[in-house]
Every structure is written in structure tokens, then in C-alpha cells.
Design an enzyme around this catalytic site. Sequence first.
Site, short mmCIF file in Angstrom:
data_model
loop_
_atom_site.label_atom_id
_atom_site.label_comp_id
_atom_site.label_asym_id
_atom_site.label_seq_id
_atom_site.Cartn_x
_atom_site.Cartn_y
_atom_site.Cartn_z
CB CYS A 15 -1.01 0.13 1.21
SG CYS A 15 -1.98 -1.29 1.24
N GLY A 42 -0.18 0.17 -4.79
CA GLY A 42 -1.54 -0.64 -4.67
C GLY A 42 -2.47 0.02 -5.75
CG ASN A 116 2.98 0.45 3.28
OD1 ASN A 116 4.09 0.77 3.11
ND2 ASN A 116 2.76 -0.92 2.75
N GLY A 117 1.38 -2.12 5.29
CA GLY A 117 1.78 -3.03 6.07
C GLY A 117 0.97 -4.30 6.42
CB CYS A 251 10.79 -4.51 3.29
SG CYS A 251 10.24 -5.23 1.84
CE1 TYR A 257 8.17 -5.34 -9.47
CE2 TYR A 257 7.30 -6.76 -7.43
CZ TYR A 257 7.34 -6.25 -8.69
OH TYR A 257 5.79 -6.48 -9.16
S1 SF4 Z 1 12.08 -8.82 2.83
FE1 SF4 Z 1 10.45 -10.49 2.34
S2 SF4 Z 1 9.57 -11.23 4.15
FE2 SF4 Z 1 10.74 -9.16 4.67
S3 SF4 Z 1 9.44 -7.52 4.37
FE3 SF4 Z 1 10.22 -7.54 2.69
S4 SF4 Z 1 8.93 -9.13 1.30
FE4 SF4 Z 1 8.45 -9.30 3.34
#
Ligand code: SF4
Length: 489
Positions: A15, A42, A116-117, A251, A257
Site C-alpha cells: 500500500c 496498490g 501500509n503493512g 524490507c 522491486y
Molecule cells: S524482505 Fe521479504 S519477508 Fe521481509 S518484509 Fe520484505 S518481502 Fe516481506
Amino acid sequence: MRNPDLDGETLKEECGVIGVHLPGVDVASTCFFGLFALQHRGQESAGMAVSDGTRVRMHKGMGLVNQVFSSETLGTLPGEMAVGHTRYSTTGASALRNAQPIFCQTQIGEVAVAHNGNLINAVQLRSEMEAEGEVFGSTSDTEVMARIIVRNLKNGVEEAVREVMRLCKGAFSVVVQTPTTILGFRDPFGIRPLSVGRLGENGYMVASESCAFGPVGGKVDRELKPGEIVVIDREGMRVVDGVESPREAMCLFEFIYFARPDSRMFGTGLYSARVRMGEHLSEEHPVEADIVVPVPDSGIPAALGFSKASGIPFREGMMKSRYIHRTFIQPDQRMREIGVRMKLTPLEDHLKGKRVVLVDDSIVRGTTTKQIVKMMFDSGATEVHVRITAPPIKHPCFYGIDMASKKELAAAVMTLEELTKHIGATSLGFLSVDGARMAVHNSTEGFCTACFTGEYPIEIPEGLQKNAFGDPVGELETVSVSQGVLIQD
Ligand code: SF4
């Protein structure tokens, strides 16, 4: 940006959230253009809540930002403060009642919340609150947060937000609109991004990504740290402590990406980080070939990096339809079979007789990669060496990314040899976890890498599912416009 509708195998972004305050100016259109810049995060629904200083009005609906809002609807949202949201569902079905912001109105006050999450203890929190008499109007974990805020408003909204941060577990970057204040906050691990900065001469804003600032005349001051709260009101903007952060775990996939290449995170430009990923990939998996071809658009920076490090010329090998992602029409079975050709067409003149290095960002189920490899060979390529900037995805994400169950993840169920055969490539190489981390900011610290390594920074409760509240998965309403969900105690 990939089109999640076409192949059913891509990772779904989570999101995007935004909050804007411009004293003396109606900001609905500013919020709209900011949301537009966050559309890649999103595409299922969009919404905004606008405050005129005494009252919060809301509008949201299913579809893309420019399908949900028109000049007319923006005109019905007066006020100098707004928060907005673009949504891909992670908890709760894709339905209008779960579109955000979620609006809660009680006798103590009203709040609109956009998130978002993904909360990993939403079911437990909701059960406890229902046992105490709360009646929920949606199946979104965001409503759990909204209700915790409303319950604690008597202690002031900052303290109410702190209570959310104390009780909720998982990934959350959140914006909150009250009649007089915007608040933004990040979970103690900082899994999802959130930046704060200035807007115009005397305004302030907060947004998931820095790419939302420029188009509306904003300038990023800094990224909010894990566990911090930003407060924006008539006095200006201030950052206050929320809860203690055990450690940062941003993340890693945001860098590979999800986030837009023109955004900055961890102090680095994402485009440059992706070029460096391509350089590392070339060092880790060298190959003799004639051309380096990206899968557009997401593979372009890494392909440039691979080309630079290897000395193999960069060459576009396929064209992407610029407009396919703008449709909200689901492809029928016949069109699904045409598959990848709906969005990518090969440049045969560039491919014929060539040994190709094909650079892409990730492999989930492997079906798209398989189709693209076949397209390369059908166009006359003699060898296709696939190089991927994400390490092999072997574990599901519980922090806001929908990436299929473990048994559907190709790299979790096949050896490298089997996967190479499955996609029909001459060879296959993935960037290592450390290669990706070092490409971002020359350090292996500060990231979540759970989907690659299985090391979850926040322990996952047994049996946790994406559709935690038992919604029918896949329920998708047609594009519609609605005044927001009004939840009254
Ligand atoms: S690294 Fe992978 S498991 Fe960790 S928040 Fe990002 S997508 Fe999710």
C-alpha cells in the site's frame, strides 16, 4: 511497474500512504497527485480523508486513483489537511468496506487511518476488543489500529498512537488524520518506509516514498526512524519518540522491486542501488554472451549494471505496453493464455542469433520467466542466461507483501537445476542476499530478509494466514465510488 492482473505470479505491492498540510490551501488535489505518484504500491482501491479544521470528510472507492477521484469529488473535500491511501489487500478481502482510510467517529472524536503493512496479531487484538463489546465494520487490520486510537483519545492522540505502537505487532507505516492534526508513524522495526518533509513555502508532508514529494512541490527532510512519530499541525511539524526500536529491519524487497526507482531509501537512490545489484550479479554469476537484455521496466537498471561490470553490450530485447496496467478489466481465459505477450513484445532484430543475458528482478512461481525465455528463443536467441536480482524466494512474507504460499514458490520447491529446466533457460543465477544488501548501502545490517532466509525479525504466530479475518478471497467489487465507511461506537 508490473501488472498483477495478467500473470497471477507477480509479487503484489502492499500500500502507499500520504499526509499533506498546506495552511490556507485546499489540499485534496495535492493529495490526489501524491497518491498518483504512489499508484505502483496498490491498484485495488484508493481513498483520502480531508479535514477543514473541524470536520473530516472522506471519499474512497475501488480502482485506480484516477478512477476513484474526479474534479467533482475533489471539490467536495475542502480543507488544508489530508491523508490518502492506495491499496493492495494483504489482510481483509479486496472489497470497498476494506478500502482506506478507515474512518472512526465517536463522542470523543474522529480519526481516519491509512496503513501500509500487515499486523501479525490483528486476529488476537480484534478478538479481545470484540469480547469487550467493539463491533467492527470492516475486515481490515487497519480498523484494529483505528479503534485502539479512538479508545485512547482521552489521553491525547499522540499517546493513543503510542498505544497502537505498543500493542500492534508486525509491519506498519501509518498516517492518521484528526480534525486538527496529521500523525505518521513506523513500526519499531521500520519494515515499511515512510519519509517526512516540507510542502511548498509553509507546509509539511509525509509519504511512503520520496517519489511522492517532487510532483506536489514537496522536499524530503528525512526518513522517519523505526518507532518514531511525526506530528503535523498548525504549529508546524515535529518528530517525537513513539516506542523503542529493538533493531531496524527494512524490507530488502523494497530496494529490489517494490519501490519506484526514482525514490530514495536508506539514504540511497533506488535506481543506483539496482544498477549496483546488476554489477554484483555479474560478479557472482559471470557468463559469456553477446547482449544483456532487461525485462522492462523493472530489470533495466540492473541490466545496465550487469552490462557495465561485464562489458557485454546492453540491448533492449522487448517492448512493454505502456498502457496495459491502466486497465481495470480482468483478462479472460483466452487473453490469459496469450499471457506475457499482452504486455511484452520481442524485438527479433536484436535477438536473432544472439547469446542473451536476460536480467529480471525476481522469480515467484516461474511462469512469467518461462514465457519470456520461450519468447527469446522463438525470436532467434541461441542461448538465454537468466540473471535475477532477488535472491531465491523460499518463504512467504507476513509483513505486507502477497507472494503466494511456500508450496507455490518455485525456488522453495525446486533445486537450481530443476528451476533452470522449468523455465527453459540455458543457465540461471540469483544475486546472493549479501550481494543485494551490500548493493543498497554497503552493509549487511538493517534489513528484513525473511522471504529469502526464513529469519523473521518478528516471530510469526503458528497458522497465520493472509486472509486473517475469514473473508472470501478474491471478492472484487466493480469500480465504484462511496462515501467512506462510518464506524460509530
Ligand atoms: S524482505 Fe521479504 S519477508 Fe521481509 S518484509 Fe520484505 S518481502 Fe516481506
